[in-house]
Design a protein around this motif. Structure first.
Motif, PDB file in Angstrom:
ATOM      1  N   PRO A 108      25.590  -1.265  27.515  1.00 58.47           N
ATOM      2  CA  PRO A 108      25.672  -0.265  28.583  1.00 58.47           C
ATOM      3  C   PRO A 108      24.270   0.167  29.013  1.00 58.47           C
ATOM      4  O   PRO A 108      23.354   0.234  28.195  1.00 58.47           O
ATOM      5  N   ARG A 109      24.123   0.422  30.286  1.00 59.99           N
ATOM      6  CA  ARG A 109      22.832   0.806  30.851  1.00 59.99           C
ATOM      7  C   ARG A 109      22.287   2.076  30.182  1.00 59.99           C
ATOM      8  O   ARG A 109      21.101   2.183  29.891  1.00 59.99           O
TER       9      ARG A 109
ATOM     10  N   TYR B 152      18.628   2.822  28.479  1.00 56.04           N
ATOM     11  CA  TYR B 152      17.739   3.957  28.786  1.00 56.04           C
ATOM     12  C   TYR B 152      17.422   4.768  27.541  1.00 56.04           C
ATOM     13  O   TYR B 152      16.293   5.149  27.271  1.00 56.04           O
ATOM     14  N   GLY B 153      18.548   4.955  26.771  1.00 55.24           N
ATOM     15  CA  GLY B 153      18.370   5.745  25.531  1.00 55.24           C
ATOM     16  C   GLY B 153      17.379   5.074  24.598  1.00 55.24           C
ATOM     17  O   GLY B 153      16.447   5.701  24.084  1.00 55.24           O
ATOM     18  N   ALA B 154      17.587   3.737  24.423  1.00 57.69           N
ATOM     19  CA  ALA B 154      16.691   3.005  23.515  1.00 57.69           C
ATOM     20  C   ALA B 154      15.254   3.072  24.018  1.00 57.69           C
ATOM     21  O   ALA B 154      14.305   3.269  23.239  1.00 57.69           O
ATOM     22  N   ALA B 155      15.110   2.905  25.348  1.00 60.01           N
ATOM     23  CA  ALA B 155      13.758   2.953  25.924  1.00 60.01           C
ATOM     24  C   ALA B 155      13.120   4.306  25.643  1.00 60.01           C
ATOM     25  O   ALA B 155      11.931   4.398  25.280  1.00 60.01           O
TER      26      ALA B 155
END
Lengths: 209, 779
Positions: B18-19, B23-26
């Motif tokens: 999931p996008r 984003y969260g990982a980034a």
């Protein structure tokens, strides 16, 4: 040359003639009487001092170190009033010191004049190590220690100079002045006065009165 | 590349992420990265602070440097060409045939030229200068300036560096040098071998790593290191030597930071002073300044090509290339370094060949560095204790100018080492069983000139000269006699004293019955003879007459610091005294009753030469001059006809000496103490386990003492009576006044006014007196 004691003293029954005895004496002097020193033998203000007493261990190179040793026995003489002879003791360090010591004393004088008392005492201590019995050096040290306000030491060093000077009134005069000043500075008024009396006495003697 | 081809096609099996997760990982990565960056920044800032603090503040703990007394050269000095050569070589001066630079000399029997080094004395700096000496039969005849020919009254040589005061645990020692004092060859040669790109890299050198690999591969073994000088400095300065990645990482960043803050020259100067170059017991030799003294006994500026090359070579491994222990390995390394010097154009072919031809020329012994005097430095430390904090002495680079006279020290060491071996051999004692200690001091000034604390003179352990308090035996006797001689109305040097058995009931109810050493009785003895022959019974008799208290007081006035038990055995030396204190006590007699507290130090200055402390000569009259003179006279009789007379088999007869032997019960201690006009010397011989060794003072310590006195070139004692002493001839039989009529007579000093007035029966004057009286009646 080592002279054995026993060999030197013949049997007491012998009756030597005066000449033989004196010859025997000169050959059989006790070791301690074999003086090679240039120190004065007769000490005392009324006895004319020898011509060139040195600092004992470091006679000035080239200066006369010869003096007549005291005979082992001098016949008793009638005591006459002491002759008023001005002592012939060395008046300045020049007469008894080596050039190296004189040079250090000169350095000390200029340092002292400039108020550099550590430098002055340092130079004099170097001189003392070269000529440990030079009473002029000890005397000068006393003055510098006085300047440095080491009063106790100044007095002791001046006494040491007196002890080595063996009656040299010129040095003793300076030393007693230092002693008087040192005692005064330490609040010992009576001691200072006693030292001052010595100063006056010597000055009177030197003035011929 | 291979991995990419081998990788299975990912697209098909890829999970759909999931996008929001991406984003969260980034964000997490970003946050973690930022945290990492912050942590890294903190890490760098902390490293940076570390570096700057160390560099800006005191960079090194500088142990105090201890200097010997300087040799003074002047006309009249008793020093011949051979002695001077020895003195100069001890100072690390080189006989070069002509004056090539500071620290060189040329010498023949008629004279010498010396290029005197510059030195910062306590009273100011002295520039380098050239002098000429002429000798005559008596020693130095003249000293002059070698350039102008002008006469010089006195020239002070630079003093010998004899030791340093470093902490017991991590004993780093160094002599700081400035970059401009470092010889060009050392500076360039060091970089040629250790870091050729030093002036171009930023702390670490990729090129250097590659070149080192290439050079080492070609040579077949390690010639060059890969670390830059900066990295090596950082490693030495801040880090431990463990080979971990953390350390490597730290080292790299610290090197870069160091380069950011400091100039290349600063870094190189720090390196030259920091690098570890050898070990001397628990003292670590750091920096080229000290290494130059440690290996060659001279300052850095005087090193020659082959010596520079050796030091540069040692950088690679001070232990592995230790030139004293591994000379062959060290020479190979040195020669390799010389070839690098030549290859880089620092020296030419001929210079390289000449240098390779030379031996290592390392000074000193296999174990240690150049001469050190542990017993003396121990005394210096004790004297400084209480006046300076320990950290002042180990960290501040103080310069301590001492009284040590290398000539006296050397004579003492040599005679103790040789003497013990000779005594053991002649007495058939097992080799190595005897121990010894000795002290030499000046007369009058209280200077300690030499001190030996044990047979192994380089061993810095138990210092017997200071710490071994043993019974002094008959060394106590002069103080008993002095106490008696102070009473001029009761005693003179010829007073007769009975030599008869004595029995004393002690407070412990025991009976004490001393005996003479030879267990014989000798009949009544003149006082001076009882001392000269060291008879016990007359001494005890005399001591009892004057009293224990008075004798104890005399001992204390002379400089004894203990509290002796007031028992009669005190008269025979049942007091424990260390050799250095014996020197103090005898020194007071030698100086005519003036006590000078013994001192090992003259001046202390800061490392910049600023005077901190001076130790002036101190004197105090503690004993009366006249009686001291009398006892000194009696002590000359000890040497002439008593227990010290064997000394005159060694020293010339013209040398008047005063001394006293000392032996303790069952021959456990052998002492000799005495003085000349300018030197006091004390020697003790015994065993550490207190077992008897079969030596008296005369057969043990005197053997060493008399040879020591001969080698000290001391001045004879000058016997000049003080004003309160008069001399008179005495008949040796009756002690009465003698003249030429007496066959056996002796010139004896008396306290003024206390000389006997009656003529001896043998005296001519005695015969003539009644005749005179008769004549007077008839007239």
């Amino acid at each position: 040359m080592r002279i054995g004691y026993k060999a030197c003293f013949p049997a007491r029954s012998a009756l030597p003639v005066v000449l033989a005895a004196s010859l025997g004496l000169s050959a059989c002097v006790t070791p301690t009487a074999q003086r090679t020193s240039s120190w004065p033998d007769n000490i005392g203000r009324t006895i004319p001092a020898p011509t060139a007493p040195g600092p004992g261990q470091n006679p000035t190179p080239g200066a006369s170190t010869a003096h007549t040793p005291t005979p082992l026995y001098s016949p008793p003489v009638a005591v006459a009033p002491p002759p008023k002879v001005l002592p012939a003791y060395p008046k300045s360090a020049d007469e008894i010191s080596s050039q190296a010591v004189l040079s250090l004393m000169k350095q000390a004088r200029s340092a002292r004049a400039a108020g550099q008392y550590d430098q002055a005492s340092g130079a004099l201590e170097r001189a003392q190590r070269i000529e440990p019995r030079n009473y002029f050096v000890w005397s000068a040290l006393g003055r510098v220690y006085l300047d440095k306000k080491l009063y106790d030491n100044a007095e002791s060093v001046a006494m040491k100079s007196n002890s080595l000077a063996r009656g040299n009134v010129y040095v003793e005069l300076e030393n007693w002045k230092v002693i008087a000043a040192a005692r005064q500075a330490q609040g010992d008024a009576i001691g200072a006065l006693q030292a001052q009396v010595k100063v006056d006495e010597i000055q009177r003697d030197l003035a011929g009165g | 590349m291979m991995a990419r081809h081998m990788a299975p096609p990912a697209r098909k099996s890829r999970l759909v992420i999931p996008r929001s997760f991406v984003y969260g990982a980034a964000a997490v990565v970003l946050v973690l990265g930022s945290i990492g960056l912050i942590v890294f920044s903190f890490y760098l800032v902390s490293l940076d602070k570390d570096i700057r603090t160390r560099f800006a503040g005191v960079r090194w703990a500088l142990p105090a440097q201890v200097f010997a007394a300087p040799l003074e050269l002047y006309a009249g000095l008793n020093l011949d060409a051979g002695d001077l050569k020895h003195e100069l070589e001890r100072l690390g001066y080189r006989d070069s045939g002509s004056l090539e630079g500071p620290g060189t000399f040329s010498l023949n029997r008629q004279g010498a030229d010396i290029y005197v080094r510059a030195f910062h004395f306590w009273d100011g700096p002295r520039a380098e200068n050239r002098i000429s000496l002429k000798f005559d039969g008596a020693g130095v005849a003249s000293v002059s300036d070698a350039d102008s020919g002008e006469s010089r009254d006195i020239v002070r040589m630079d003093p010998m560096l004899i030791g340093s005061i470093y902490p017991q645990q991590q004993g780093e020692d160094r002599v700081l040098v400035k970059l401009e004092e470092v010889p060009e060859l050392l500076r360039d040669g060091l970089l040629a071998v250790e870091d050729r790109d030093f002036y171009d890299h930023f702390g670490i050198s990729i090129r250097g790593v590659l070149r080192a690999m290439f050079v080492n591969l070609r040579a077949g073994h390690a010639v060059q290191g890969a670390s830059t000088v900066t990295q090596q400095l950082v490693r030495n300065f801040f880090l431990t030597l463990d080979r971990t990645w953390t350390r490597k990482f730290n080292e790299m960043f610290m090197s870069i930071l160091l380069e950011r803050h400091y100039s290349k020259d600063d870094i190189l100067e720090a390196y030259i002073n920091e690098i570890y170059l050898g070990q001397d017991g628990n003292r670590a030799i750091h920096g080229f300044g000290l290494a130059s003294w440690f290996y060659f006994n001279k300052p850095l500026g005087e090193l020659r090509d082959h010596e520079v090359a050796l030091l540069v070579g040692v950088v690679k491994g001070a232990s592995y290339y230790n030139p004293r222990r591994n000379p062959v390995r060290a020479k190979d390394r040195r020669d390799l370094v010389l070839r690098v010097f030549k290859e880089r154009g620092l020296i030419d072919e001929a210079e390289m060949r000449a240098a390779i031809e030379r031996p290592l020329s390392v000074a000193g012994t296999k174990q240690g560095g150049v001469e050190r005097y542990p017993a003396f430095v121990d005394l210096v430390k004790r004297q400084l204790r209480g006046q300076y904090k320990d950290s002042d002495l180990t960290d501040e680079g103080l310069r301590i100018f001492t009284t040590l006279d290398p000539r006296s020290q050397e004579a003492l060491e040599r005679n103790i080492a040789q003497g013990l071996a000779e005594i053991e051999k002649s007495r058939k004692l097992p080799a190595g069983t005897l121990e010894s200690a000795g002290v030499v001091t000046s007369v009058g000034g209280g200077d300690v000139l030499g001190i030996v604390g044990g047979r192994d003179v380089r061993y810095s352990g138990f210092n017997r000269a200071l710490d071994s308090r043993r019974s002094i035996g008959s060394l106590a006797k002069p103080f008993v006699y002095l106490t008696a001689l102070e009473q001029g109305d009761r005693y003179n040097l010829h007073s007769m004293i009975d030599d008869e058995p004595i029995e004393l009931r002690l407070p412990t109810k025991q009976i004490w019955s001393p005996m003479n050493y030879d267990r014989k009785l000798h009949g009544p003895q003149p006082l001076y003879m009882a001392l000269a022959q060291s008879y016990n019974l007359p001494t005890v008799r005399l001591g009892l007459e004057v009293g224990e208290k008075a004798v104890a007081n005399t001992l204390k006035q002379a400089g004894y610091t203990g509290n002796p038990a007031l028992v009669p055995s005190m008269f025979l030396g049942a007091v424990d005294v260390a050799p250095v204190e014996v020197a103090q006590m005898y020194g007071t007699i030698a100086a005519g009753g003036f006590q000078s507290p013994l001192s090992a130090i003259r001046e202390v200055t800061t490392k910049e030469g600023e005077p901190l402390n001076r130790y002036p000569i101190r004197v105090k009259q503690t004993l009366p001059e006249g009686p001291v003179y009398l006892v000194t006279w009696a002590m000359t009789q000890v040497m002439r006809l008593g227990t010290g007379r064997s000394a005159y088999g060694i020293v010339p007869d013209t040398m008047t000496l005063a001394g006293k032997s000392g032996t303790t019960d069952d021959l456990r201690d052998s002492w000799f103490s005495g003085f000349t006009g300018d030197r006091v010397a004390v020697v003790w011989v015994g065993r550490d386990d207190y077992k008897p060794m079969g030596l008296t003072g005369s057969s043990g310590a005197l053997y060493i003492w008399s040879r020591l006195i001969r080698d000290l070139k001391a001045k004879p004692l000058d016997l000049i009576p003080p004003p309160d002493v008069e001399e008179q001839l005495a008949d040796t039989v009756t002690g009465l006044k003698a003249d030429e009529g007496c066959d056996s007579r002796l010139l004896i000093p008396y306290l003024r006014g206390y000389a006997p007035q009656s003529w001896a029966p043998c005296a001519r004057a005695a015969e003539s007196q009644p005749m005179q009286w008769l004549r007077e009646i008839f007239e």
